[in-house]
Scaffold this motif. Structure first.
Motif, PDB file in Angstrom:
ATOM      1  N   THR A 291      57.843 -13.736   1.461  1.00  0.00           N
ATOM      2  CA  THR A 291      57.251 -13.963   0.144  1.00  0.00           C
ATOM      3  C   THR A 291      56.214 -15.075   0.181  1.00  0.00           C
ATOM      4  O   THR A 291      55.177 -15.001  -0.491  1.00  0.00           O
ATOM      5  N   SER A 292      56.473 -16.122   0.962  1.00  0.00           N
ATOM      6  CA  SER A 292      55.527 -17.243   1.004  1.00  0.00           C
ATOM      7  C   SER A 292      54.174 -16.807   1.561  1.00  0.00           C
ATOM      8  O   SER A 292      53.124 -17.219   1.044  1.00  0.00           O
ATOM      9  N   VAL A 293      54.173 -15.962   2.593  1.00  0.00           N
ATOM     10  CA  VAL A 293      52.903 -15.467   3.141  1.00  0.00           C
ATOM     11  C   VAL A 293      52.241 -14.517   2.152  1.00  0.00           C
ATOM     12  O   VAL A 293      51.020 -14.565   1.932  1.00  0.00           O
ATOM     13  N   GLU A 294      53.032 -13.654   1.528  1.00  0.00           N
ATOM     14  CA  GLU A 294      52.485 -12.710   0.543  1.00  0.00           C
ATOM     15  C   GLU A 294      51.811 -13.453  -0.603  1.00  0.00           C
ATOM     16  O   GLU A 294      50.689 -13.123  -1.011  1.00  0.00           O
ATOM     17  N   VAL A 295      52.469 -14.481  -1.117  1.00  0.00           N
ATOM     18  CA  VAL A 295      51.928 -15.251  -2.240  1.00  0.00           C
ATOM     19  C   VAL A 295      50.692 -16.038  -1.807  1.00  0.00           C
ATOM     20  O   VAL A 295      49.703 -16.136  -2.550  1.00  0.00           O
ATOM     21  N   MET A 296      50.740 -16.602  -0.599  1.00  0.00           N
ATOM     22  CA  MET A 296      49.580 -17.336  -0.091  1.00  0.00           C
ATOM     23  C   MET A 296      48.357 -16.425  -0.015  1.00  0.00           C
ATOM     24  O   MET A 296      47.240 -16.818  -0.382  1.00  0.00           O
ATOM     25  N   MET A 297      48.538 -15.194   0.454  1.00  0.00           N
ATOM     26  CA  MET A 297      47.415 -14.264   0.560  1.00  0.00           C
ATOM     27  C   MET A 297      46.911 -13.844  -0.815  1.00  0.00           C
ATOM     28  O   MET A 297      45.705 -13.637  -1.002  1.00  0.00           O
ATOM     29  N   GLN A 298      47.797 -13.749  -1.784  1.00  0.00           N
ATOM     30  CA  GLN A 298      47.353 -13.440  -3.151  1.00  0.00           C
ATOM     31  C   GLN A 298      46.440 -14.540  -3.673  1.00  0.00           C
ATOM     32  O   GLN A 298      45.461 -14.278  -4.371  1.00  0.00           O
ATOM     33  N   TRP A 299      46.752 -15.773  -3.327  1.00  0.00           N
ATOM     34  CA  TRP A 299      45.901 -16.897  -3.733  1.00  0.00           C
ATOM     35  C   TRP A 299      44.568 -16.856  -2.984  1.00  0.00           C
ATOM     36  O   TRP A 299      43.507 -16.987  -3.584  1.00  0.00           O
ATOM     37  N   LEU A 300      44.631 -16.700  -1.657  1.00  0.00           N
ATOM     38  CA  LEU A 300      43.413 -16.752  -0.856  1.00  0.00           C
ATOM     39  C   LEU A 300      42.454 -15.617  -1.200  1.00  0.00           C
ATOM     40  O   LEU A 300      41.244 -15.758  -1.076  1.00  0.00           O
ATOM     41  N   ARG A 301      42.990 -14.475  -1.624  1.00  0.00           N
ATOM     42  CA  ARG A 301      42.140 -13.336  -1.997  1.00  0.00           C
ATOM     43  C   ARG A 301      41.750 -13.363  -3.473  1.00  0.00           C
ATOM     44  O   ARG A 301      41.140 -12.424  -3.975  1.00  0.00           O
ATOM     45  N   ASN A 302      42.181 -14.421  -4.182  1.00  0.00           N
ATOM     46  CA  ASN A 302      41.900 -14.527  -5.617  1.00  0.00           C
ATOM     47  C   ASN A 302      42.519 -13.390  -6.417  1.00  0.00           C
ATOM     48  O   ASN A 302      42.001 -13.004  -7.467  1.00  0.00           O
ATOM     49  N   GLU A 303      43.619 -12.844  -5.922  1.00  0.00           N
ATOM     50  CA  GLU A 303      44.309 -11.767  -6.645  1.00  0.00           C
ATOM     51  C   GLU A 303      45.207 -12.322  -7.742  1.00  0.00           C
ATOM     52  O   GLU A 303      45.381 -11.696  -8.797  1.00  0.00           O
ATOM     53  N   VAL A 304      45.824 -13.482  -7.482  1.00  0.00           N
ATOM     54  CA  VAL A 304      46.678 -14.135  -8.485  1.00  0.00           C
ATOM     55  C   VAL A 304      46.275 -15.608  -8.537  1.00  0.00           C
ATOM     56  O   VAL A 304      46.594 -16.377  -7.632  1.00  0.00           O
ATOM     57  N   VAL A 305      45.552 -15.978  -9.583  1.00  0.00           N
ATOM     58  CA  VAL A 305      45.096 -17.357  -9.747  1.00  0.00           C
ATOM     59  C   VAL A 305      45.238 -17.738 -11.217  1.00  0.00           C
ATOM     60  O   VAL A 305      44.655 -17.081 -12.076  1.00  0.00           O
ATOM     61  N   PRO A 306      46.018 -18.757 -11.557  1.00  0.00           N
ATOM     62  CA  PRO A 306      46.812 -19.568 -10.629  1.00  0.00           C
ATOM     63  C   PRO A 306      48.121 -18.882 -10.275  1.00  0.00           C
ATOM     64  O   PRO A 306      48.543 -17.945 -10.951  1.00  0.00           O
ATOM     65  N   LEU A 307      48.779 -19.376  -9.230  1.00  0.00           N
ATOM     66  CA  LEU A 307      50.114 -18.916  -8.902  1.00  0.00           C
ATOM     67  C   LEU A 307      51.103 -19.515  -9.899  1.00  0.00           C
ATOM     68  O   LEU A 307      50.816 -20.506 -10.572  1.00  0.00           O
ATOM     69  N   ASN A 308      52.276 -18.915  -9.978  1.00  0.00           N
ATOM     70  CA  ASN A 308      53.324 -19.417 -10.872  1.00  0.00           C
ATOM     71  C   ASN A 308      53.817 -20.767 -10.368  1.00  0.00           C
ATOM     72  O   ASN A 308      54.479 -20.848  -9.330  1.00  0.00           O
ATOM     73  N   SER A 309      53.493 -21.833 -11.079  1.00  0.00           N
ATOM     74  CA  SER A 309      53.848 -23.175 -10.614  1.00  0.00           C
ATOM     75  C   SER A 309      55.355 -23.407 -10.602  1.00  0.00           C
ATOM     76  O   SER A 309      55.848 -24.296  -9.903  1.00  0.00           O
ATOM     77  N   GLU A 310      56.102 -22.607 -11.367  1.00  0.00           N
ATOM     78  CA  GLU A 310      57.555 -22.751 -11.391  1.00  0.00           C
ATOM     79  C   GLU A 310      58.204 -22.222 -10.115  1.00  0.00           C
ATOM     80  O   GLU A 310      59.327 -22.571  -9.790  1.00  0.00           O
ATOM     81  N   GLY A 311      57.484 -21.366  -9.404  1.00  0.00           N
ATOM     82  CA  GLY A 311      57.995 -20.890  -8.128  1.00  0.00           C
ATOM     83  C   GLY A 311      58.376 -19.424  -8.133  1.00  0.00           C
ATOM     84  O   GLY A 311      58.456 -18.771  -9.184  1.00  0.00           O
ATOM     85  N   TYR A 312      58.622 -18.911  -6.935  1.00  0.00           N
ATOM     86  CA  TYR A 312      59.051 -17.538  -6.708  1.00  0.00           C
ATOM     87  C   TYR A 312      60.438 -17.609  -6.075  1.00  0.00           C
ATOM     88  O   TYR A 312      60.595 -18.044  -4.935  1.00  0.00           O
ATOM     89  N   ILE A 313      61.439 -17.208  -6.842  1.00  0.00           N
ATOM     90  CA  ILE A 313      62.833 -17.453  -6.492  1.00  0.00           C
ATOM     91  C   ILE A 313      63.400 -16.319  -5.639  1.00  0.00           C
ATOM     92  O   ILE A 313      63.240 -15.137  -5.966  1.00  0.00           O
ATOM     93  N   THR A 314      64.055 -16.700  -4.561  1.00  0.00           N
ATOM     94  CA  THR A 314      64.686 -15.742  -3.652  1.00  0.00           C
ATOM     95  C   THR A 314      66.196 -15.703  -3.888  1.00  0.00           C
ATOM     96  O   THR A 314      66.758 -16.554  -4.582  1.00  0.00           O
ATOM     97  N   ASP A 315      66.848 -14.727  -3.285  1.00  0.00           N
ATOM     98  CA  ASP A 315      68.251 -14.440  -3.577  1.00  0.00           C
ATOM     99  C   ASP A 315      69.209 -15.483  -2.993  1.00  0.00           C
ATOM    100  O   ASP A 315      68.983 -16.017  -1.906  1.00  0.00           O
ATOM    101  N   ILE A 316      70.291 -15.734  -3.731  1.00  0.00           N
ATOM    102  CA  ILE A 316      71.406 -16.527  -3.229  1.00  0.00           C
ATOM    103  C   ILE A 316      72.692 -15.758  -3.494  1.00  0.00           C
ATOM    104  O   ILE A 316      72.748 -14.907  -4.386  1.00  0.00           O
ATOM    105  N   ARG A 317      73.730 -16.064  -2.722  1.00  0.00           N
ATOM    106  CA  ARG A 317      75.011 -15.378  -2.889  1.00  0.00           C
ATOM    107  C   ARG A 317      76.126 -16.247  -2.314  1.00  0.00           C
ATOM    108  O   ARG A 317      75.870 -17.115  -1.477  1.00  0.00           O
ATOM    109  N   ILE A 318      77.334 -16.006  -2.751  1.00  0.00           N
ATOM    110  CA  ILE A 318      78.524 -16.661  -2.186  1.00  0.00           C
ATOM    111  C   ILE A 318      79.023 -15.846  -1.004  1.00  0.00           C
ATOM    112  O   ILE A 318      79.154 -14.623  -1.090  1.00  0.00           O
TER     113      ILE A 318
END
Length: 326
Positions: A291-318
């Motif tokens: 996800t970090s590379v995917e989001v970085m490329m969205q920024w570099l290609r100006n596809e998503v500007v600005p990025l969500n400053s709150e973050g992109y949350i990944t899965d957690i589990r017990i």
């Protein structure tokens, strides 16, 4: 004489005009193809992932996910970092990446003044986007574009739910953490403490520990001496869990205690498989890398500007141990 000069100049202009028309005509009627377009910007993009824990399974998986996504995106990718939480070497790697003027830096967040200076001033001056992964830092201190990783506040709450399910609504729990908690660990602690407010029958005590094994052992001794009726232990940093359990074992059996932690360190899976931990919060490091590379490329290609400053949350589990491991 003057007429001869004028005649010569007119003749020269006529010849030049003839060849110009001839050349234009050839171009217009030729079957030549124009050269193919030059490579797009994305073919030249270079992304670096930097961590201070290269030697842990968790960060190896982050690197695997990032490399996989970079290959899919068709961009250059490198994994840099240091071993054994070497703070000085880690910061040097970040600075080298910025001086190298890479296109984007994905980095393990480090809540220190030195790190904040690098990401807030130097990265901004070079115009290099910073994305924190797995461990975040406050956005106002770092000016990072976004964060990719677990919701550590929710992870703390989820672990308390597991504790209550195992232990019940009454008991005493020791929360063991570093003297200087990382930002992610502070969020975990906040989630646990706020969740415990809903269970008044459970008394919690926070015990500070240093970073060394000796300090961890001393903190555990202190907890056992001051709280002889303790029922459970939660290590905010799994690297402290092994030392903590070793110290408990010197006095009594581990079995009566409920013991929990998180999966950031190399010891988590081993301790779980050995039945020494009741459960851990398992994160999604490979998903973080992807996800970090995917989001970085969205920024570099100006596809998503600005990025969500709150973050992109990944899965957690017990994931449970002591016979409860799936």
């Amino acid at each position: 004489m003057r007429r001869k000069v004028i005649f010569a100049l007119c003749s020269l202009c006529a010849v030049l005009g003839f060849f110009t028309v001839l050349s234009v005509n050839k171009v217009l009627h030729s079957e030549w193809e124009l050269p193919s377009a030059v490579k797009t910007d994305q073919d030249r993009f270079r992304i670096v992932l930097i961590t201070q824990e290269l030697d842990t399974p968790f960060w190896r998986l982050v690197g695997v996910g990032a490399a996989k996504q970079a290959e899919q995106e068709g961009v250059g990718f490198e994994l840099w970092g240091s071993y054994g939480n070497n703070q000085e070497d880690f910061l040097k790697q970040v600075e080298i990446a910025l001086h190298s003027k890479v296109d984007g830096v994905i980095v393990q967040g480090n809540d220190t003044e030195e790190f904040q200076q690098l990401t807030r001033i130097k990265a901004a001056s070079y115009g290099i986007p910073i994305i924190t992964v797995a461990n975040d830092v406050p956005v106002e201190k770092s000016l990072r574009k976004t964060y990719v990783g677990s919701d550590h506040y929710e992870a703390g709450k989820l672990l308390i739910e597991q504790l209550v399910g195992d232990m019940g609504e009454e008991g005493e729990v020791v929360l063991l953490g570093d003297l200087d908690l990382e930002y992610s660990q502070r969020l975990r602690l906040k989630g646990m403490e706020e969740s415990l407010e809903n269970h008044p029958g459970i008394n919690s005590v926070y015990v500070e520990s240093g970073s060394s094994d000796e300090e961890g052992a001393a903190a555990t001794q202190q907890a056992l001496n001051k709280h002889p009726n303790v029922d459970a232990f939660i290590a905010l940093n799994v690297r402290q869990a092994g030392t903590m359990m070793q110290e408990i074992s010197r006095r009594t059996e581990l079995e009566p205690f409920y013991i929990y932690s998180f999966d950031d360190g190399s010891d988590a899976s081993d301790l779980l498989m050995e039945g020494k931990l009741d459960a851990i919060i398992e994160q999604s490091p490979e998903q973080m890398g992807e996800t970090s590379v995917e989001v970085m490329m969205q920024w570099l290609r100006n596809e998503v500007v600005p990025l969500n400053s709150e973050g992109y949350i990944t899965d957690i589990r017990i994931v449970e141990g002591k016979g409860g491991l799936p």
